[in-house]
Scaffold this motif. Structure first.
Motif, PDB file in Angstrom:
ATOM      1  N   UNK A   7      40.500  45.902  39.755  1.00 44.18           N
ATOM      2  CA  UNK A   7      40.335  44.743  38.901  1.00 44.18           C
ATOM      3  C   UNK A   7      41.693  44.141  38.564  1.00 44.18           C
ATOM      4  N   UNK A   8      41.852  42.839  38.748  1.00 40.39           N
ATOM      5  CA  UNK A   8      43.110  42.203  38.341  1.00 40.39           C
ATOM      6  C   UNK A   8      43.199  42.096  36.829  1.00 40.39           C
ATOM      7  N   UNK A  12      43.841  33.064  38.062  1.00 36.33           N
ATOM      8  CA  UNK A  12      44.223  31.655  38.105  1.00 36.33           C
ATOM      9  C   UNK A  12      45.736  31.481  38.264  1.00 36.33           C
ATOM     10  N   UNK A  13      46.361  32.412  38.960  1.00 37.77           N
ATOM     11  CA  UNK A  13      47.808  32.335  39.149  1.00 37.77           C
ATOM     12  C   UNK A  13      48.204  31.361  40.233  1.00 37.77           C
ATOM     13  N   UNK A  14      49.395  30.823  40.100  1.00 35.28           N
ATOM     14  CA  UNK A  14      49.961  29.934  41.105  1.00 35.28           C
ATOM     15  C   UNK A  14      50.646  30.753  42.191  1.00 35.28           C
ATOM     16  N   UNK A 405      50.738  40.534  43.194  1.00 42.30           N
ATOM     17  CA  UNK A 405      49.666  39.554  43.070  1.00 42.30           C
ATOM     18  C   UNK A 405      48.968  39.380  44.409  1.00 42.30           C
ATOM     19  N   UNK A 406      47.759  38.809  44.349  1.00 37.88           N
ATOM     20  CA  UNK A 406      46.981  38.555  45.553  1.00 37.88           C
ATOM     21  C   UNK A 406      46.098  37.345  45.357  1.00 37.88           C
ATOM     22  N   UNK A 415      45.652  27.764  42.754  1.00 38.32           N
ATOM     23  CA  UNK A 415      45.568  28.451  41.455  1.00 38.32           C
ATOM     24  C   UNK A 415      44.530  29.569  41.504  1.00 38.32           C
ATOM     25  N   UNK A 416      44.458  30.249  42.663  1.00 36.15           N
ATOM     26  CA  UNK A 416      43.490  31.331  42.842  1.00 36.15           C
ATOM     27  C   UNK A 416      44.134  32.704  42.745  1.00 36.15           C
ATOM     28  N   UNK A 417      45.383  32.774  42.298  1.00 32.75           N
ATOM     29  CA  UNK A 417      46.092  34.043  42.284  1.00 32.75           C
ATOM     30  C   UNK A 417      45.533  35.036  41.278  1.00 32.75           C
ATOM     31  N   UNK A 418      45.644  36.316  41.623  1.00 36.64           N
ATOM     32  CA  UNK A 418      45.230  37.415  40.750  1.00 36.64           C
ATOM     33  C   UNK A 418      46.349  38.450  40.726  1.00 36.64           C
TER      34      UNK A 418
END
Length: 428
Positions: A7-8, A12-14, A405-406, A415-418
């Motif tokens: 689990x992240x 919503x990371x860039x 991150x992934x 903005x789909x980063x985790x």
């Protein structure tokens, strides 16, 4: 371990929500808490008309209660720029400092301090910037308690420099140019050259290992590997043999005195750095197998009997694939590498790298050879990058912890980063 247990801690990371080796720290341990800063934008969605952007956030993990706090947005950035990622540190009164928004020729970013010690809810801004131009800020803790901030000033053809603080980051010494490849050009190409750099505190706790690659800004190409040692008190740079360098170091002097590896037309990127068992610097970096930026191979570079030894470890997908070196409490030398199926990943045209797996490798005989210890994460359709340590608030690293991150492929993460926190086989 099933993928359901992975689990992240942030979404919503860039791109580069957790940055590469040039910047940090972004994860800090202090009094049974891990504090992590990253950039994200929860307001964005695929169907949104809002532009992609990543604001600075902070979140904490309590090791005793094994619980995460709610993420707190500490500021806003004016536009999309992954370089705006935040870093953090603690002062002696246990106030948290955050610096973000650092990537303009005429801006030193935004410097925040928590209003209360150890608290993340309320912040005040320091009005006076640390310096008028900062990119890729990296904080190091000297053994006497002072802070050293290393960074690049004034754009791609700018210089790399440092400042020091004795009061936890409220006031800083003036910077001095250290390395400036387009200064005093000797050849036409020199006017287009810069460097990308990564640093590590030396084993003596007082000096700094500086590793850098050459940047040709006309085509954004990076080649070779260079090394110098910084004595912060005198402001002097030295070669690996201890010879003093004339400042600022330009391309000609670096080629003559600082070059570790001339890679010809093969591409390189900034290395992870660590002190070996003798206190000498050792490096880990991706190097392209030809003149194309991919495929690549990770190389471990160490000093042995006065010579630099180059040891291949495993394949990388891109020169932008992230890696990390650490030594465990029992002395084992470990590498954390992003890798995967190269042909499939190349077709996705990733701007800043990424791979399908994050792997842990262990060194044999201080790095003369390597073997894979385990695959940390590999989920169908996912891509990963930039493994980094959790650093101690006074310097050093927290044993066994890795953040990275992934995002769901294909393509770049928008903005789909985790973001993930891993500790010796366990997801936190």
């Amino acid at each position: 371990m099933s993928t359901a247990s992975i689990k992240p801690f942030a979404r919503y990371g860039t791109e580069k929500m957790l940055y590469d080796v040039r910047m940090g720290p972004q994860a800090v341990y202090h009094k049974e808490m891990i504090y992590i800063v990253y950039q994200a934008n929860p307001e964005w969605s695929k169907n949104s008309s809002k532009p992609l952007r990543g604001d600075p956030y902070i979140i904490t993990y309590n090791l005793e209660s094994r619980t995460w706090s709610e993420p707190i947005r500490v500021g806003k950035v004016p536009r999309r720029d992954h370089h705006f990622a935040p870093i953090l540190w603690f002062d002696k009164e246990e106030h948290i400092h955050i610096l973000y928004g650092c990537h303009t020729r005429s801006g030193g970013g935004t410097h925040l301090v928590s209003k209360e010690p150890l608290e993340i809810q309320e912040w005040k801004q320091i009005d006076r910037p640390i310096w008028k131009s900062i990119s890729y800020p990296r904080i190091l803790h000297l053994s006497d308690g002072r802070l050293l901030l290393y960074y690049r000033a004034f754009g791609h053809q700018g210089y790399w420099t440092y400042q020091m603080s004795s009061d936890g980051g409220y006031s800083w010494t003036k910077p001095r140019p250290l390395i400036d490849f387009d200064r005093d050009p000797q050849e036409y190409l020199d006017i287009w050259l810069g460097t990308y750099q990564s640093v590590c505190l030396a084993a003596d706790g007082r000096s700094v290992h500086v590793a850098f690659v050459r940047l040709d800004d006309r085509k954004a190409l990076r080649r070779h590997l260079y090394y110098a040692r910084l004595d912060p008190d005198s402001g002097q740079l030295y070669t690996i043999e201890g010879d003093r360098l004339e400042l600022p170091v330009n391309r000609e002097q670096a080629d003559e005195a600082c070059k570790v590896w001339d890679t010809g037309m093969r591409h390189t990127n900034m290395p992870a750095i660590l002190n070996d068992s003798d206190g000498q610097p050792c490096f880990l970096m991706p190097v392209s197998d030809s003149e194309k930026p991919w495929p690549c191979t990770y190389y471990f570079i160490r000093r042995y009997r006065g010579e630099w030894i180059l040891t291949p470890v495993t394949k990388a997908n891109s020169k932008w694939d992230g890696c990390m070196l650490r030594r465990s409490e029992d002395g084992e030398l470990l590498a954390y590498l992003v890798t995967g199926d190269q042909e499939r990943i190349h077709a996705q045209n990733l701007e800043y790298g990424g791979g399908e797996r994050l792997e842990e490798w262990k060194a044999i005989d201080e790095g003369s050879s390597w073997e894979k210890k385990r695959t940390i994460i590999s989920e169908p359709g996912m891509l990963y990058n930039n493994p980094k340590p959790v650093e101690l608030s006074t310097g050093g690293v927290l044993d066994g912890f890795v953040v990275f991150y992934g995002w769901q492929g294909p393509g770049n993460n928008d903005n789909r980063g985790m973001a993930y926190l891993w500790h010796e086989g366990e997801w936190l």
